[in-house]
Write a protein that holds these residues in place. Sequence first.
Motif, PDB file in Angstrom:
ATOM      1  N   GLU A 190      -1.791  -4.819  -3.740  1.00  0.00           N
ATOM      2  CA  GLU A 190      -1.206  -3.474  -3.808  1.00  0.00           C
ATOM      3  C   GLU A 190      -1.807  -2.559  -2.746  1.00  0.00           C
ATOM      4  N   LEU A 191      -3.113  -2.666  -2.532  1.00  0.00           N
ATOM      5  CA  LEU A 191      -3.763  -1.832  -1.523  1.00  0.00           C
ATOM      6  C   LEU A 191      -3.323  -2.221  -0.117  1.00  0.00           C
ATOM      7  N   ALA A 192      -3.106  -3.525   0.106  1.00  0.00           N
ATOM      8  CA  ALA A 192      -2.625  -3.969   1.415  1.00  0.00           C
ATOM      9  C   ALA A 192      -1.241  -3.397   1.704  1.00  0.00           C
ATOM     10  N   GLU A 193      -0.409  -3.302   0.674  1.00  0.00           N
ATOM     11  CA  GLU A 193       0.914  -2.705   0.847  1.00  0.00           C
ATOM     12  C   GLU A 193       0.805  -1.218   1.193  1.00  0.00           C
ATOM     13  N   LYS A 194      -0.182  -0.534   0.594  1.00  0.00           N
ATOM     14  CA  LYS A 194      -0.384   0.884   0.885  1.00  0.00           C
ATOM     15  C   LYS A 194      -0.793   1.099   2.331  1.00  0.00           C
ATOM     16  N   ILE A 195      -1.595   0.174   2.858  1.00  0.00           N
ATOM     17  CA  ILE A 195      -2.002   0.286   4.261  1.00  0.00           C
ATOM     18  C   ILE A 195      -0.778   0.149   5.170  1.00  0.00           C
ATOM     19  N   GLN A 196       0.095  -0.818   4.815  1.00  0.00           N
ATOM     20  CA  GLN A 196       1.300  -1.004   5.623  1.00  0.00           C
ATOM     21  C   GLN A 196       2.200   0.229   5.589  1.00  0.00           C
ATOM     22  N   LYS A 197       2.173   0.928   4.460  1.00  0.00           N
ATOM     23  CA  LYS A 197       3.025   2.106   4.302  1.00  0.00           C
ATOM     24  C   LYS A 197       2.333   3.399   4.757  1.00  0.00           C
TER      25      LYS A 197
END
Length: 462
Positions: free
Chosen positions: A85-92
Amino acid sequence: MLCPTRTPRSFLRFASTAAKNSSTLLRAQLDLNAIVVQSDAYKESINRRQLPRSLIADVDFIVENRPVQSQTYTKINALKRERTELAEKIQKKDPNLDNVKLRLSEIKSEIKPLEKYVKDLQEEIYSRAEALPNLIDSTAPESATEEELVQYINTSAQEADNFVGSDSSKDHKTIGEQFGLFDFTIASRISGPSWYYLLGDGALLEQALVQYALSKARQHGYKMVIPPSIVKSEIIQACGFKPNDQNNEKQIYQIENEPRSLTGTAEIPLGALHSSTIFPSSTKFPIKYSGVSRSYRAEAGASGKDTKGLYRVHEFTKVELFHFTNLEKAADELEGIKRLQLEIIEDLGIKARLLNMPTSDLGSPAMKKYDIEAWMPGRGSWGELTSCSNCGDYQSRRLGIRFNGKDDKVSHLATLNGTCMAVPRVIVALIEQNYDRENDIIRIPKVLVPYMDGKDSITKTE
């Protein structure tokens, strides 16, 4: 309570390869949940077998730590989900990017020790579970030390009562040496104590017993096998044989600087014949093998017992019976092996008795065991000729032997083993029971005459 920051000291003591695959075997496919659910039955098995109390502690450890193992995996999986989930936040391009990166770094430092902890815990759980004995069949004797007499063979209870104290002035060693059947003196000089030469009719008698036993086995639907007598040590371990017995006496000859050992029985390579195998649903069980091989026992004559003659020796020829079958059929298969053994002893005319063996006499794999003992005047006591055991799925879980059952559900098989002919001990019984003192001959059982060049007796050679 989870303590993931370091490996407990006990992990180091119990570390093994039980939880790992090898080039020969898959890891032991143990039913850990069954140990938890049936923990009282496993403790009872340990107590009734009179095994070390430390095994009770192993059961308790498994019961206590299986939930810990599960909780740790849950914790690791939760952290991995959070990491995703945190990796997705970085992408966004999350506005709190610094906090997200900080948390990712924290997760990495949290997961690594947890993964090491749960890996070590799993290995110890497997090591302790692998060391546990099988459960005990409900029809085994209640007593841990007293066998249950099932029947007498070629004799009566009244006659058997008179055996004790009967004339034992000539034992098989004395008689056999007078008849030139074997030589222990030269063998001791050449090989050491508890080795022997079979000579003349003594050697012929061994081959007669082997051929007779194999013929009987074939008549009962067994497929003949000549297996190797040296196998990898991990196979011996998987079959439930330990390097040392309960008294810490050496049992197995291990080859120096090699991961291989001499087999004490053909049971070991026969059991391994279908290791790492999944039988198709069309397979017809039981699958029955009869294997003849040389067997090697390092403990022969241990503690000064039975050091005289052929009863306990380091090397001997043995014909072994081995079954692969469904768990539901295993109890009946054991009775079938027992019936064949009885038929052989009856045909040989040997006075003997059939025993349902006490729980302290069961090896770790065995749920139940029958022994046939012959009266041996030279020893002044009964001596074991055969045994047969139902090992349930103990060996198949360690050897990776499975089959496709109903609805293509993969299940483990039961394995059973039994002695068809342990040659030296049968020779002991035949010589001591069949020696005709008046005529100074050793009478040959009728069933062996065709294999003894037509001789119905052994006479002294000049």
